[in-house]
Design an enzyme around this catalytic site. Structure first.
Site, short mmCIF file in Angstrom:
data_model
loop_
_atom_site.label_atom_id
_atom_site.label_comp_id
_atom_site.label_asym_id
_atom_site.label_seq_id
_atom_site.Cartn_x
_atom_site.Cartn_y
_atom_site.Cartn_z
N ASN A 1 0.86 -1.19 0.00
CA ASN A 1 0.00 0.00 0.00
C ASN A 1 0.90 1.24 0.00
OD1 ASN A 1 0.59 0.62 2.92
ND2 ASN A 1 -0.44 -1.35 3.16
N ASP B 1 1.40 -8.91 0.92
CA ASP B 1 2.19 -8.01 1.77
C ASP B 1 2.45 -8.65 3.14
OD1 ASP B 1 3.47 -5.66 2.37
OD2 ASP B 1 1.66 -4.42 2.49
N VAL C 1 -7.28 -7.50 -2.13
CA VAL C 1 -7.93 -6.44 -1.35
C VAL C 1 -8.33 -5.26 -2.24
CG1 VAL C 1 -7.52 -4.76 0.51
CG2 VAL C 1 -6.63 -7.07 0.72
N1 AR6 Z 1 1.24 -15.85 -3.05
C1 AR6 Z 1 0.73 -15.49 -4.25
N2 AR6 Z 1 -0.40 -14.77 -4.39
C2 AR6 Z 1 -1.05 -14.42 -3.26
C3 AR6 Z 1 -0.59 -14.74 -1.96
C4 AR6 Z 1 0.62 -15.49 -1.88
N3 AR6 Z 1 1.14 -15.86 -0.69
N4 AR6 Z 1 -1.47 -14.23 -1.05
C5 AR6 Z 1 -2.45 -13.61 -1.75
N5 AR6 Z 1 -2.21 -13.73 -3.09
P1 AR6 Z 1 -3.41 -8.72 -2.33
P2 AR6 Z 1 -3.73 -6.07 -3.64
C6 AR6 Z 1 -2.98 -13.21 -4.25
O1 AR6 Z 1 -4.65 -8.48 -1.52
O2 AR6 Z 1 -5.05 -6.45 -4.19
C7 AR6 Z 1 -2.51 -5.56 1.45
O3 AR6 Z 1 -3.17 -5.41 2.66
C8 AR6 Z 1 -4.41 -12.77 -4.01
O4 AR6 Z 1 -5.28 -13.89 -4.11
O5 AR6 Z 1 -2.23 -9.27 -1.65
O6 AR6 Z 1 -2.74 -5.37 -4.53
C9 AR6 Z 1 -1.57 -4.41 1.14
O7 AR6 Z 1 -0.96 -3.91 2.31
C10 AR6 Z 1 -4.61 -11.78 -5.15
O8 AR6 Z 1 -4.93 -12.47 -6.36
O9 AR6 Z 1 -2.91 -7.33 -3.03
C11 AR6 Z 1 -2.47 -3.40 0.49
O10 AR6 Z 1 -3.15 -2.63 1.43
C12 AR6 Z 1 -3.24 -11.14 -5.33
O11 AR6 Z 1 -2.32 -12.02 -4.67
C13 AR6 Z 1 -3.45 -4.24 -0.27
O12 AR6 Z 1 -3.47 -5.51 0.39
C14 AR6 Z 1 -3.08 -9.75 -4.76
O13 AR6 Z 1 -3.83 -9.65 -3.55
C15 AR6 Z 1 -3.01 -4.50 -1.70
O14 AR6 Z 1 -4.04 -5.17 -2.38
#
Ligand code: AR6
Length: 179
Positions: A30, A40, A128
């Site tokens: 973020n 993250d 998210v």
């Molecule tokens: N390995 C691979 N992909 C993953 C993993 C993992 N371990 N965990 C989740 N995903 P997101 P955003 C996928 O929410 O939408 C955080 O709070 C997930 O299913 O991680 O860019 C930050 O601090 C999805 O398809 O990132 C920000 O506030 C993708 O990774 C916010 O979330 C991205 O999901 C960023 O949101």
């Protein structure tokens, strides 16, 4: 699934991004670089306190949407983490596609600056931040393909997708690129 562009490989796999052994792992952060859930949270937990210590010291003002900053990678099996800030999905007419493309472009430029030959990306913004997975797959793969064709570096870009749905969305787009 793997597609070759000249001497570069673009690969999609289903898996956990924290387990990748590459030169650079991309974090979906973020703009405050404050840590969070999803990728993250998982990367900070797996890497240990190094990431937060470095982002606080080097980038106290955070990172704007569409950009990226680099730290070392702590206990991860990588040299660097590139923290990129994807757009929050607001319906698609607030510049989200350009901002998402800019995340990938900036990370690939950071890879070049840091002499990284392999980079692992998550599907930035599709958790998210609510970016529809099909649209994200299309924009993300298009910009990476363009960069690889134009610059012939890094040697490997791997998208690490968390579930079958995300993998399927990326596979459909990547298949259409080989036709
Ligand atoms: N390995 C691979 N992909 C993953 C993993 C993992 N371990 N965990 C989740 N995903 P997101 P955003 C996928 O929410 O939408 C955080 O709070 C997930 O299913 O991680 O860019 C930050 O601090 C999805 O398809 O990132 C920000 O506030 C993708 O990774 C916010 O979330 C991205 O999901 C960023 O949101």
């Amino acid at each position: 699934m793997v597609v070759q562009f000249g001497k570069c490989r673009l690969e999609i796999v289903q898996g956990d991004i924290t387990q990748q052994k590459v030169d650079a792992i991309v974090n979906a952060a973020n703009s405050a670089l404050a840590g969070g859930g999803g990728v993250d949270g998982a990367l900070h937990r797996a890497a240990g306190p190094t990431l937060m210590n470095e982002t606080r010291a080097l980038y106290p003002e955070g990172c704007p949407t569409g950009s990226a900053v680099a730290t070392t990678a702590g206990r991860l099996n990588a040299k660097y983490v590139f923290h990129t800030v994807g757009p929050v999905w607001k319906g698609g007419t607030s510049g989200e596609p350009d901002q998402l493309a800019s995340c990938y472009q900036t990370c690939l430029e950071l890879a070049r600056e840091h002499s990284c030959q392999s980079v692992a990306f998550p599907a930035v913004s599709t958790g998210v931040y609510g970016y529809p997975i099909d649209l994200a797959a299309s924009s993300s793969l298009k910009i990476v393909r363009r960069f690889l064709i134009d610059h012939q570096t890094p040697e490997l870009v791997r998208f690490v997708l968390f579930g079958e749905g995300a993998y399927g969305a990326f596979a459909r787009v990547l298949e259409s690129m080989t036709e």
